[in-house]
Design a protein around this motif. Structure first.
Motif, PDB file in Angstrom:
ATOM      1  N   TYR A  20      -1.169   6.368   4.902  1.00  0.00           N
ATOM      2  CA  TYR A  20      -2.436   5.828   4.422  1.00  0.00           C
ATOM      3  C   TYR A  20      -2.220   4.730   3.378  1.00  0.00           C
ATOM      4  O   TYR A  20      -2.966   3.750   3.346  1.00  0.00           O
ATOM      5  N   ILE A  21      -1.220   4.888   2.540  1.00  0.00           N
ATOM      6  CA  ILE A  21      -0.925   3.849   1.552  1.00  0.00           C
ATOM      7  C   ILE A  21      -0.493   2.565   2.253  1.00  0.00           C
ATOM      8  O   ILE A  21      -0.944   1.463   1.906  1.00  0.00           O
ATOM      9  N   MET A  23      -1.297   1.698   5.274  1.00  0.00           N
ATOM     10  CA  MET A  23      -2.489   1.164   5.940  1.00  0.00           C
ATOM     11  C   MET A  23      -3.369   0.384   4.963  1.00  0.00           C
ATOM     12  O   MET A  23      -3.896  -0.678   5.314  1.00  0.00           O
ATOM     13  N   LEU A  24      -3.527   0.894   3.757  1.00  0.00           N
ATOM     14  CA  LEU A  24      -4.333   0.175   2.765  1.00  0.00           C
ATOM     15  C   LEU A  24      -3.694  -1.148   2.382  1.00  0.00           C
ATOM     16  O   LEU A  24      -4.399  -2.150   2.196  1.00  0.00           O
ATOM     17  N   LEU A  27      -4.449  -3.504   5.229  1.00  0.00           N
ATOM     18  CA  LEU A  27      -5.840  -3.970   5.181  1.00  0.00           C
ATOM     19  C   LEU A  27      -6.041  -5.007   4.074  1.00  0.00           C
ATOM     20  O   LEU A  27      -6.798  -5.966   4.256  1.00  0.00           O
ATOM     21  N   ALA A  28      -5.366  -4.822   2.943  1.00  0.00           N
ATOM     22  CA  ALA A  28      -5.482  -5.797   1.858  1.00  0.00           C
ATOM     23  C   ALA A  28      -4.891  -7.145   2.264  1.00  0.00           C
ATOM     24  O   ALA A  28      -5.465  -8.199   1.961  1.00  0.00           O
ATOM     25  N   GLU A  72      -0.022  -2.735   9.781  1.00  0.00           N
ATOM     26  CA  GLU A  72      -0.858  -1.651  10.312  1.00  0.00           C
ATOM     27  C   GLU A  72      -0.161  -0.917  11.459  1.00  0.00           C
ATOM     28  O   GLU A  72      -0.198   0.308  11.531  1.00  0.00           O
TER      29      GLU A  72
END
Length: 82
Positions: A20-21, A23-24, A27-28, A72
């Protein structure tokens, strides 16, 4: 008797915290690419603004979006147990 009838469910997430980290972060990077791509237009449609063809909008921003998509994909494929 009640304890025998209850099913113990072990819920686990598909991805780990590390996934999840990552993925964030991806996204950033994608969001930064789209922010850099924005703008450069003209208020008057009869006036051409050559700023729309700047290096930032043509090369840097799309490269950041593609790098973000790669991050991603890595986040999805990374082993959550590590």
């Amino acid at each position: 008797m009640e304890k025998d009838n209850k099913k113990t469910e072990n819920t686990s997430f598909l991805f780990g915290k590390r996934n999840y980290i990552i993925m964030l972060i991806g996204l950033a990077v994608i969001a930064l690419g789209f922010i850099l791509m924005a703008g450069g237009g003209s208020d008057d449609p009869n006036v051409f603004n050559p700023e729309i063809y700047s290096w930032r909008r043509i090369r840097l921003a799309p490269t950041l979006v593609i790098i973000g998509l790669g991050i991603e994909i890595y986040a999805i494929l990374a082993n959550p147990k590590k």
